[in-house]
Motif scaffolding. Structure first.
Motif, PDB file in Angstrom:
ATOM      1  N   ILE A  52       0.849  -1.197   0.000  1.00 43.85           N
ATOM      2  CA  ILE A  52       0.000   0.000   0.000  1.00 43.85           C
ATOM      3  C   ILE A  52       0.884   1.246   0.000  1.00 43.85           C
ATOM      4  O   ILE A  52       1.911   1.296   0.677  1.00 43.85           O
ATOM      5  CB  ILE A  52      -0.926   0.010   1.233  1.00 43.85           C
ATOM      6  N   LYS A  53       0.454   2.261  -0.738  1.00 46.04           N
ATOM      7  CA  LYS A  53       1.203   3.518  -0.789  1.00 46.04           C
ATOM      8  C   LYS A  53       1.195   4.173   0.588  1.00 46.04           C
ATOM      9  O   LYS A  53       0.147   4.286   1.229  1.00 46.04           O
ATOM     10  CB  LYS A  53       0.591   4.468  -1.817  1.00 46.04           C
ATOM     11  N   THR A  54       2.370   4.610   1.055  1.00 43.32           N
ATOM     12  CA  THR A  54       2.480   5.197   2.395  1.00 43.32           C
ATOM     13  C   THR A  54       3.016   6.621   2.337  1.00 43.32           C
ATOM     14  O   THR A  54       3.800   6.967   1.449  1.00 43.32           O
ATOM     15  CB  THR A  54       3.419   4.359   3.293  1.00 43.32           C
ATOM     16  N   ILE A  55       2.578   7.423   3.299  1.00 40.97           N
ATOM     17  CA  ILE A  55       3.048   8.802   3.438  1.00 40.97           C
ATOM     18  C   ILE A  55       3.301   9.059   4.913  1.00 40.97           C
ATOM     19  O   ILE A  55       2.420   8.849   5.752  1.00 40.97           O
ATOM     20  CB  ILE A  55       2.003   9.815   2.904  1.00 40.97           C
ATOM     21  N   GLU A  56       4.504   9.501   5.246  1.00 38.39           N
ATOM     22  CA  GLU A  56       4.857   9.832   6.621  1.00 38.39           C
ATOM     23  C   GLU A  56       4.943  11.352   6.778  1.00 38.39           C
ATOM     24  O   GLU A  56       5.705  12.012   6.069  1.00 38.39           O
ATOM     25  CB  GLU A  56       6.198   9.202   6.997  1.00 38.39           C
ATOM     26  N   LEU A  57       4.165  11.875   7.690  1.00 36.29           N
ATOM     27  CA  LEU A  57       4.174  13.303   7.997  1.00 36.29           C
ATOM     28  C   LEU A  57       4.656  13.506   9.427  1.00 36.29           C
ATOM     29  O   LEU A  57       4.508  12.621  10.266  1.00 36.29           O
ATOM     30  CB  LEU A  57       2.765  13.897   7.832  1.00 36.29           C
ATOM     31  N   ASP A  58       5.198  14.661   9.708  1.00 34.04           N
ATOM     32  CA  ASP A  58       5.690  14.990  11.046  1.00 34.04           C
ATOM     33  C   ASP A  58       4.752  16.018  11.673  1.00 34.04           C
ATOM     34  O   ASP A  58       4.754  17.179  11.284  1.00 34.04           O
ATOM     35  CB  ASP A  58       7.114  15.541  10.959  1.00 34.04           C
ATOM     36  N   ARG A  59       3.932  15.550  12.636  1.00 37.30           N
ATOM     37  CA  ARG A  59       2.946  16.456  13.230  1.00 37.30           C
ATOM     38  C   ARG A  59       3.602  17.616  13.970  1.00 37.30           C
ATOM     39  O   ARG A  59       3.038  18.713  14.036  1.00 37.30           O
ATOM     40  CB  ARG A  59       2.012  15.682  14.162  1.00 37.30           C
ATOM     41  N   LYS A  60       4.794  17.390  14.516  1.00 40.88           N
ATOM     42  CA  LYS A  60       5.490  18.469  15.241  1.00 40.88           C
ATOM     43  C   LYS A  60       5.961  19.554  14.284  1.00 40.88           C
ATOM     44  O   LYS A  60       5.990  20.730  14.625  1.00 40.88           O
ATOM     45  CB  LYS A  60       6.679  17.896  16.017  1.00 40.88           C
ATOM     46  N   GLU A  61       6.317  19.149  13.079  1.00 41.19           N
ATOM     47  CA  GLU A  61       6.788  20.101  12.082  1.00 41.19           C
ATOM     48  C   GLU A  61       5.626  20.835  11.418  1.00 41.19           C
ATOM     49  O   GLU A  61       5.669  22.047  11.222  1.00 41.19           O
ATOM     50  CB  GLU A  61       7.608  19.347  11.022  1.00 41.19           C
ATOM     51  N   LEU A  62       4.566  20.086  11.075  1.00 41.33           N
ATOM     52  CA  LEU A  62       3.433  20.674  10.360  1.00 41.33           C
ATOM     53  C   LEU A  62       2.485  21.443  11.271  1.00 41.33           C
ATOM     54  O   LEU A  62       1.838  22.396  10.850  1.00 41.33           O
ATOM     55  CB  LEU A  62       2.667  19.575   9.620  1.00 41.33           C
TER      56      LEU A  62
END
Length: 203
Positions: A52-62
């Protein structure tokens, strides 16, 4: 076929229950994306193993841009957003764009033991401290509040006298793994009717 995005923050065992039900044919949908709000969440590894296509985001940065970033990724590409152990608060335009099309699993029988600060093991500790005789989980729609959306499904477990919070958590999690795919199936099979806080399921 229903297209979904699954949002995770941690281990992803609820995500795994969805993947397993899709693979067995019990759930008629596709996972287009698995998105994490935390770099290194194990749920991402589960998704990669399933192709499955994955995307990692950084909640502390965003920070406050997190929900808008997710909206930009999924708008026009998925029909339903599934929060599966996702700890960030959904806010902003995504709530309008996906009104009645974002669902969350919470490890208590809402409206008890929910809202700000109530997540993970804290919920089960509070249930035991209060002396509850039953516990359980709830799948609900996501709205502007925290755990305040209309209830889709609830499953109940007995609280035993010798339960620790960890033991109770495990028993509730077994029901979460049934409840979340079941709730998704209501959307996939077009069995769900939403009228304000009243949600009706066709038999």
């Amino acid at each position: 076929m229903l297209k979904i995005a699954v949002l995770v923050s941690g281990g992803g065992s609820n995500l795994q229950s969805i993947i397993d039900d899709i693979n067995s044919g019990a759930l008629n949908c596709t996972i287009e994306y698995v998105i994490s709000d935390r770099i290194g969440a194990y749920g991402i590894e589960r998704a990669k193993k399933a192709g499955i296509k994955t995307i990692e985001l950084d909640r502390k940065e965003l920070k406050s841009d997190l929900s808008n970033t997710i909206l930009g990724l999924v708008k026009g590409k998925v029909d339903l957003i599934v929060l599966a152990g996702y700890l960030s608060i959904i806010s902003g335009d995504i709530l309008k764009e996906f009104k009645n099309r974002i669902i969350n699993i919470h490890p208590s029988l809402i409206p008890s033991f929910c809202g700000q600060g109530m997540y993970g093991i804290k919920v089960h500790e509070a249930v035991l401290e209060y002396g509850c005789k039953i516990a359980g989980c709830t799948v609900h729609l996501v709205d502007e509040g925290t755990d305040t959306g209309a209830i889709i499904i609830q499953k109940v477990v007995e609280v035993k006298e010798d339960d620790s919070s960890e033991v109770l958590q495990k028993r509730v999690l077994e029901q979460e793994h049934k409840a979340l795919p079941e709730a998704i199936s209501y959307f996939a099979d077009e069995k769900i009717t939403i009228e304000g806080r009243q949600i009706k399921i066709k038999k």
